[in-house]
Design an enzyme around this catalytic site. Structure first.
Site, PDB file in Angstrom:
ATOM      1  N   GLU A  99     -26.870 111.546 -71.128  1.00  0.00           N
ATOM      2  CA  GLU A  99     -27.441 112.830 -70.701  1.00  0.00           C
ATOM      3  C   GLU A  99     -28.622 112.594 -69.779  1.00  0.00           C
ATOM      4  O   GLU A  99     -29.179 111.495 -69.741  1.00  0.00           O
ATOM      5  CB  GLU A  99     -27.841 113.689 -71.908  1.00  0.00           C
ATOM      6  CG  GLU A  99     -28.994 113.126 -72.709  1.00  0.00           C
ATOM      7  CD  GLU A  99     -29.461 114.048 -73.839  1.00  0.00           C
ATOM      8  OE1 GLU A  99     -28.743 114.977 -74.233  1.00  0.00           O
ATOM      9  OE2 GLU A  99     -30.578 113.809 -74.326  1.00  0.00           O
TER      10      GLU A  99
ATOM     11  N   GLU B 250     -21.405 121.365 -72.530  1.00  0.00           N
ATOM     12  CA  GLU B 250     -22.293 121.531 -73.682  1.00  0.00           C
ATOM     13  C   GLU B 250     -22.749 122.986 -73.685  1.00  0.00           C
ATOM     14  O   GLU B 250     -23.123 123.535 -72.644  1.00  0.00           O
ATOM     15  CB  GLU B 250     -23.510 120.602 -73.622  1.00  0.00           C
ATOM     16  CG  GLU B 250     -24.428 120.809 -74.831  1.00  0.00           C
ATOM     17  CD  GLU B 250     -25.569 119.817 -74.971  1.00  0.00           C
ATOM     18  OE1 GLU B 250     -25.765 118.982 -74.064  1.00  0.00           O
ATOM     19  OE2 GLU B 250     -26.274 119.899 -76.005  1.00  0.00           O
TER      20      GLU B 250
ATOM     21  N   ASP C 217     -25.955 113.173 -81.363  1.00  0.00           N
ATOM     22  CA  ASP C 217     -26.792 113.587 -80.228  1.00  0.00           C
ATOM     23  C   ASP C 217     -28.080 112.754 -80.168  1.00  0.00           C
ATOM     24  O   ASP C 217     -28.501 112.204 -81.180  1.00  0.00           O
ATOM     25  CB  ASP C 217     -27.147 115.071 -80.401  1.00  0.00           C
ATOM     26  CG  ASP C 217     -27.476 115.759 -79.087  1.00  0.00           C
ATOM     27  OD1 ASP C 217     -27.474 115.100 -78.038  1.00  0.00           O
ATOM     28  OD2 ASP C 217     -27.728 116.985 -79.120  1.00  0.00           O
TER      29      ASP C 217
END
Ligand code: G
Ligand code: G
Ligand code: MN
Length: 265
Positions: free
Chosen positions: A220, A46, A163
Protein backbone atom coordinates in the site's frame (compact mmCIF):
# COMPACT_ATOMS: atom_id res chain seq x y z
CA UNK A 1 -8.00 18.08 14.49
CA UNK A 2 -11.61 18.56 15.34
CA UNK A 3 -13.14 15.33 16.59
CA UNK A 4 -16.31 16.32 18.41
CA UNK A 5 -18.28 16.88 15.18
CA UNK A 6 -20.68 18.98 17.28
CA UNK A 7 -22.03 15.74 18.62
CA UNK A 8 -24.02 15.78 21.85
CA UNK A 9 -22.04 15.10 25.04
CA UNK A 10 -24.17 12.33 26.47
CA UNK A 11 -23.53 8.78 25.33
CA UNK A 12 -27.16 8.06 24.56
CA UNK A 13 -27.51 11.21 22.47
CA UNK A 14 -24.23 10.54 20.65
CA UNK A 15 -25.34 7.04 19.84
CA UNK A 16 -28.64 8.44 18.56
CA UNK A 17 -26.80 10.97 16.36
CA UNK A 18 -24.59 8.34 14.73
CA UNK A 19 -27.52 5.95 14.40
CA UNK A 20 -29.49 8.74 12.71
CA UNK A 21 -26.62 9.34 10.30
CA UNK A 22 -26.50 5.60 9.56
CA UNK A 23 -30.24 5.51 8.91
CA UNK A 24 -30.02 8.58 6.69
CA UNK A 25 -27.39 6.85 4.60
CA UNK A 26 -24.72 9.43 5.39
CA UNK A 27 -21.94 6.81 5.38
CA UNK A 28 -20.73 5.99 1.90
CA UNK A 29 -18.03 3.73 0.50
CA UNK A 30 -15.03 5.20 -1.29
CA UNK A 31 -12.94 2.84 -3.37
CA UNK A 32 -9.19 2.58 -3.83
CA UNK A 33 -8.14 0.32 -6.73
CA UNK A 34 -5.87 -2.66 -6.10
CA UNK A 35 -3.73 -3.45 -9.12
CA UNK A 36 -1.91 -6.63 -10.20
CA UNK A 37 1.70 -5.49 -10.69
CA UNK A 38 2.37 -8.05 -13.43
CA UNK A 39 -0.40 -6.79 -15.73
CA UNK A 40 -1.41 -3.37 -14.41
CA UNK A 41 -5.01 -4.59 -14.30
CA UNK A 42 -7.36 -3.58 -11.50
CA UNK A 43 -8.26 -6.75 -9.57
CA UNK A 44 -10.37 -5.18 -6.85
CA UNK A 45 -11.03 -2.28 -4.54
CA UNK A 46 -10.40 -1.49 -0.90
CA UNK A 47 -13.63 -0.13 0.56
CA UNK A 48 -12.98 2.97 2.67
CA UNK A 49 -15.79 4.54 4.67
CA UNK A 50 -16.57 8.25 4.42
CA UNK A 51 -19.13 10.25 6.40
CA UNK A 52 -21.05 12.56 4.11
CA UNK A 53 -21.90 14.79 7.08
CA UNK A 54 -24.46 17.50 6.25
CA UNK A 55 -22.61 20.17 8.27
CA UNK A 56 -19.03 19.16 7.48
CA UNK A 57 -16.90 18.26 4.51
CA UNK A 58 -16.62 14.58 3.62
CA UNK A 59 -15.15 13.05 6.77
CA UNK A 60 -12.45 10.34 6.69
CA UNK A 61 -12.56 7.32 9.05
CA UNK A 62 -10.19 8.75 11.66
CA UNK A 63 -12.92 11.29 12.46
CA UNK A 64 -15.63 8.76 13.25
CA UNK A 65 -14.41 5.15 13.50
CA UNK A 66 -13.45 5.64 17.18
CA UNK A 67 -16.99 6.83 17.82
CA UNK A 68 -18.47 3.88 15.96
CA UNK A 69 -16.28 1.52 17.96
CA UNK A 70 -17.26 3.11 21.24
CA UNK A 71 -20.91 2.81 20.31
CA UNK A 72 -20.45 -0.71 18.93
CA UNK A 73 -21.82 0.35 15.56
CA UNK A 74 -18.99 -0.89 13.33
CA UNK A 75 -20.90 -4.03 12.41
CA UNK A 76 -23.86 -1.91 11.37
CA UNK A 77 -21.55 0.40 9.38
CA UNK A 78 -20.04 -2.59 7.56
CA UNK A 79 -23.47 -3.96 6.67
CA UNK A 80 -24.57 -0.58 5.30
CA UNK A 81 -21.38 -0.24 3.27
CA UNK A 82 -21.76 -3.79 1.96
CA UNK A 83 -25.30 -3.07 0.74
CA UNK A 84 -24.00 -0.09 -1.25
CA UNK A 85 -21.01 -2.03 -2.54
CA UNK A 86 -23.31 -4.79 -3.82
CA UNK A 87 -25.31 -2.18 -5.69
CA UNK A 88 -22.25 -0.44 -7.14
CA UNK A 89 -20.52 -3.71 -8.03
CA UNK A 90 -23.43 -4.82 -10.19
CA UNK A 91 -22.36 -2.20 -12.76
CA UNK A 92 -18.62 -2.96 -12.56
CA UNK A 93 -16.37 -5.72 -13.89
CA UNK A 94 -17.52 -9.04 -12.41
CA UNK A 95 -14.05 -10.21 -11.38
CA UNK A 96 -13.31 -7.33 -8.99
CA UNK A 97 -12.98 -8.18 -5.31
CA UNK A 98 -13.92 -5.85 -2.46
CA UNK A 99 -11.82 -5.56 0.69
CA UNK A 100 -13.55 -4.34 3.85
CA UNK A 101 -11.70 -3.05 6.89
CA UNK A 102 -12.72 -4.59 10.16
CA UNK A 103 -11.86 -2.54 13.21
CA UNK A 104 -10.30 -3.49 16.53
CA UNK A 105 -13.44 -3.18 18.59
CA UNK A 106 -15.26 -5.42 16.18
CA UNK A 107 -13.79 -8.89 16.68
CA UNK A 108 -16.94 -10.50 18.09
CA UNK A 109 -19.08 -8.57 15.60
CA UNK A 110 -16.95 -9.94 12.76
CA UNK A 111 -18.41 -13.39 12.99
CA UNK A 112 -21.88 -11.93 13.03
CA UNK A 113 -20.98 -9.76 10.04
CA UNK A 114 -19.73 -12.73 8.06
CA UNK A 115 -22.65 -14.94 8.95
CA UNK A 116 -25.21 -12.30 8.17
CA UNK A 117 -23.57 -10.93 5.07
CA UNK A 118 -22.69 -14.26 3.49
CA UNK A 119 -26.28 -15.20 2.60
CA UNK A 120 -26.95 -11.64 1.41
CA UNK A 121 -23.74 -11.62 -0.55
CA UNK A 122 -24.42 -15.03 -2.05
CA UNK A 123 -27.56 -13.56 -3.52
CA UNK A 124 -25.89 -10.73 -5.42
CA UNK A 125 -22.17 -10.71 -4.78
CA UNK A 126 -20.23 -13.96 -4.64
CA UNK A 127 -18.61 -14.19 -1.16
CA UNK A 128 -15.41 -15.25 -2.91
CA UNK A 129 -15.22 -11.63 -4.09
CA UNK A 130 -15.18 -10.36 -0.49
CA UNK A 131 -12.05 -9.84 1.59
CA UNK A 132 -11.85 -8.83 5.22
CA UNK A 133 -8.83 -6.78 6.28
CA UNK A 134 -7.84 -7.23 9.89
CA UNK A 135 -4.88 -5.80 11.78
CA UNK A 136 -2.50 -7.63 14.07
CA UNK A 137 -3.48 -5.34 16.90
CA UNK A 138 -6.84 -7.10 16.83
CA UNK A 139 -5.30 -10.53 17.02
CA UNK A 140 -3.19 -10.29 20.14
CA UNK A 141 -6.11 -10.42 22.52
CA UNK A 142 -7.52 -13.84 21.79
CA UNK A 143 -5.79 -16.19 19.35
CA UNK A 144 -8.40 -18.93 19.73
CA UNK A 145 -11.15 -16.51 18.82
CA UNK A 146 -9.07 -15.18 15.92
CA UNK A 147 -8.53 -18.71 14.58
CA UNK A 148 -12.24 -19.43 14.93
CA UNK A 149 -13.07 -16.23 13.05
CA UNK A 150 -10.62 -16.84 10.22
CA UNK A 151 -12.04 -20.33 9.76
CA UNK A 152 -15.59 -18.95 9.74
CA UNK A 153 -14.63 -16.38 7.11
CA UNK A 154 -13.09 -19.11 4.97
CA UNK A 155 -16.18 -21.30 5.27
CA UNK A 156 -18.25 -18.40 3.91
CA UNK A 157 -15.93 -18.33 0.87
CA UNK A 158 -14.44 -14.92 1.67
CA UNK A 159 -10.73 -14.19 2.15
CA UNK A 160 -8.77 -12.76 5.04
CA UNK A 161 -6.13 -10.08 4.60
CA UNK A 162 -3.61 -9.18 7.30
CA UNK A 163 -3.53 -5.36 7.11
CA UNK A 164 -0.66 -2.98 7.98
CA UNK A 165 1.85 -5.82 8.20
CA UNK A 166 5.21 -4.82 9.65
CA UNK A 167 3.87 -2.33 12.18
CA UNK A 168 2.07 -2.72 15.45
CA UNK A 169 2.49 -6.13 16.98
CA UNK A 170 4.15 -7.83 14.02
CA UNK A 171 4.36 -11.35 15.37
CA UNK A 172 5.42 -14.55 13.67
CA UNK A 173 3.03 -16.51 15.80
CA UNK A 174 0.07 -14.87 14.04
CA UNK A 175 1.48 -15.79 10.67
CA UNK A 176 2.17 -19.32 11.80
CA UNK A 177 -1.23 -19.86 13.38
CA UNK A 178 -3.60 -18.12 10.99
CA UNK A 179 -4.03 -18.99 7.30
CA UNK A 180 -4.17 -15.50 5.84
CA UNK A 181 -4.90 -15.33 2.13
CA UNK A 182 -3.12 -12.02 1.69
CA UNK A 183 -0.70 -9.87 3.58
CA UNK A 184 -0.68 -6.10 3.10
CA UNK A 185 2.68 -4.40 3.65
CA UNK A 186 2.31 -1.18 5.58
CA UNK A 187 2.95 2.07 3.74
CA UNK A 188 5.91 2.71 6.06
CA UNK A 189 7.86 -0.01 4.22
CA UNK A 190 6.91 1.29 0.78
CA UNK A 191 7.70 5.01 0.99
CA UNK A 192 11.50 4.68 0.97
CA UNK A 193 11.72 1.31 -0.77
CA UNK A 194 13.69 2.58 -3.76
CA UNK A 195 16.25 4.44 -1.65
CA UNK A 196 16.79 2.27 1.44
CA UNK A 197 18.60 -1.09 1.17
CA UNK A 198 17.45 -1.89 4.72
CA UNK A 199 13.81 -1.38 3.73
CA UNK A 200 14.39 -3.56 0.66
CA UNK A 201 15.81 -6.31 2.87
CA UNK A 202 12.75 -6.20 5.13
CA UNK A 203 10.30 -6.20 2.22
CA UNK A 204 12.18 -9.03 0.49
CA UNK A 205 11.90 -11.08 3.68
CA UNK A 206 8.17 -10.29 4.00
CA UNK A 207 7.62 -11.38 0.40
CA UNK A 208 9.50 -14.65 0.92
CA UNK A 209 7.64 -15.39 4.12
CA UNK A 210 4.21 -14.59 2.68
CA UNK A 211 4.77 -16.66 -0.43
CA UNK A 212 6.16 -19.60 1.56
CA UNK A 213 2.96 -19.51 3.59
CA UNK A 214 0.87 -19.56 0.44
CA UNK A 215 -0.31 -15.96 0.79
CA UNK A 216 -0.11 -13.18 -1.78
CA UNK A 217 1.30 -9.75 -0.96
CA UNK A 218 -0.18 -6.28 -1.47
CA UNK A 219 1.90 -3.14 -1.05
CA UNK A 220 0.00 0.00 0.00
CA UNK A 221 1.03 3.63 -0.39
CA UNK A 222 2.67 3.22 -3.82
CA UNK A 223 3.14 6.79 -5.03
CA UNK A 224 5.35 6.52 -8.12
CA UNK A 225 6.32 4.36 -11.08
CA UNK A 226 9.80 3.59 -9.70
CA UNK A 227 8.33 2.09 -6.54
CA UNK A 228 5.77 0.06 -8.50
CA UNK A 229 8.52 -1.31 -10.75
CA UNK A 230 10.78 -2.12 -7.80
CA UNK A 231 7.97 -3.99 -6.07
CA UNK A 232 7.23 -5.95 -9.22
CA UNK A 233 10.91 -6.81 -9.67
CA UNK A 234 11.04 -8.02 -6.06
CA UNK A 235 8.08 -10.35 -6.68
CA UNK A 236 5.26 -8.39 -5.05
CA UNK A 237 1.84 -9.41 -6.38
CA UNK A 238 -0.47 -6.43 -5.91
CA UNK A 239 -0.29 -2.73 -5.10
CA UNK A 240 -2.44 0.26 -4.27
CA UNK A 241 -1.64 3.93 -3.81
CA UNK A 242 -1.81 7.40 -5.31
CA UNK A 243 0.33 6.26 -8.28
CA UNK A 244 -2.65 4.20 -9.44
CA UNK A 245 -5.56 6.08 -7.89
CA UNK A 246 -6.59 7.75 -4.62
CA UNK A 247 -9.73 6.56 -2.81
CA UNK A 248 -12.56 7.46 -5.21
CA UNK A 249 -16.32 7.91 -5.02
CA UNK A 250 -18.43 5.33 -6.87
CA UNK A 251 -19.19 7.79 -9.68
CA UNK A 252 -15.47 8.13 -10.44
CA UNK A 253 -14.93 4.37 -10.31
CA UNK A 254 -17.56 3.84 -12.98
CA UNK A 255 -15.55 5.77 -15.57
CA UNK A 256 -12.35 4.02 -14.47
CA UNK A 257 -14.00 0.62 -14.83
CA UNK A 258 -14.87 1.01 -18.46
CA UNK A 259 -12.09 3.31 -19.62
CA UNK A 260 -10.01 0.37 -20.73
CA UNK A 261 -12.93 -1.31 -22.46
CA UNK A 262 -13.68 1.90 -24.35
CA UNK A 263 -10.04 2.34 -25.31
CA UNK A 264 -9.93 -1.20 -26.65
CA UNK A 265 -13.14 -0.81 -28.66
O1 G B 1 -9.84 6.28 3.90
P1 G B 1 -8.55 6.30 4.64
O2 G B 1 -7.48 5.75 3.75
O3 G B 1 -8.30 7.60 5.33
O4 G B 1 -8.71 5.20 5.78
C1 G B 1 -7.87 5.14 6.87
C2 G B 1 -8.12 3.88 7.64
O5 G B 1 -9.43 3.87 8.17
C3 G B 1 -8.04 2.62 6.80
O6 G B 1 -6.75 2.17 6.64
C4 G B 1 -8.86 1.66 7.62
O7 G B 1 -8.04 1.03 8.58
C5 G B 1 -9.87 2.56 8.32
N1 G B 1 -11.19 2.35 7.70
C6 G B 1 -11.63 2.80 6.51
N2 G B 1 -12.90 2.39 6.28
C7 G B 1 -13.25 1.64 7.35
C8 G B 1 -14.42 0.92 7.71
O8 G B 1 -15.40 0.84 6.99
N3 G B 1 -14.41 0.28 8.91
C9 G B 1 -13.33 0.31 9.73
N4 G B 1 -13.42 -0.35 10.88
N5 G B 1 -12.22 0.97 9.44
C10 G B 1 -12.16 1.62 8.26
O1 G C 1 -2.39 3.08 6.49
P1 G C 1 -3.86 3.35 6.31
O2 G C 1 -4.56 2.27 5.48
O3 G C 1 -4.57 3.68 7.56
O4 G C 1 -3.88 4.63 5.41
C1 G C 1 -5.02 5.02 4.76
C2 G C 1 -4.87 6.46 4.30
O5 G C 1 -3.81 6.54 3.35
C3 G C 1 -6.09 7.02 3.64
O6 G C 1 -6.28 8.32 4.10
C4 G C 1 -5.73 7.06 2.17
O7 G C 1 -6.39 8.10 1.49
C5 G C 1 -4.25 7.27 2.23
N1 G C 1 -3.53 6.79 1.08
C6 G C 1 -3.93 5.93 0.11
N2 G C 1 -2.96 5.76 -0.81
C7 G C 1 -1.93 6.53 -0.41
C8 G C 1 -0.64 6.79 -0.95
O8 G C 1 -0.22 6.28 -1.98
N3 G C 1 0.13 7.65 -0.23
C9 G C 1 -0.27 8.23 0.92
N4 G C 1 0.56 9.05 1.53
N5 G C 1 -1.49 8.02 1.44
C10 G C 1 -2.31 7.18 0.79
MN1 MN D 1 -6.93 -1.50 5.03
Amino acid sequence: MKTDLNLPPSRAARRAAVRRALDHGEFVPFYQPIVALATGEITGMEVLARWNHPEHELLPPDRFIHLMEAEKLCGELSRRLLAQVIEHASAWPPHWSFAFNVSAGQLPALLDFVQRSAPLAALMLDPRRIELEITETMLIEDMDLARHLVNAVHRSGARVVLDDFGTGYANFQHLRALPFDRIKIDRGFVTDLTTSPRTQACVQAMLGLAHSLGATIIAEGVENEATARKLHDMGCDFAQGFHFAPPLPATAVASLAWRKAAAAA
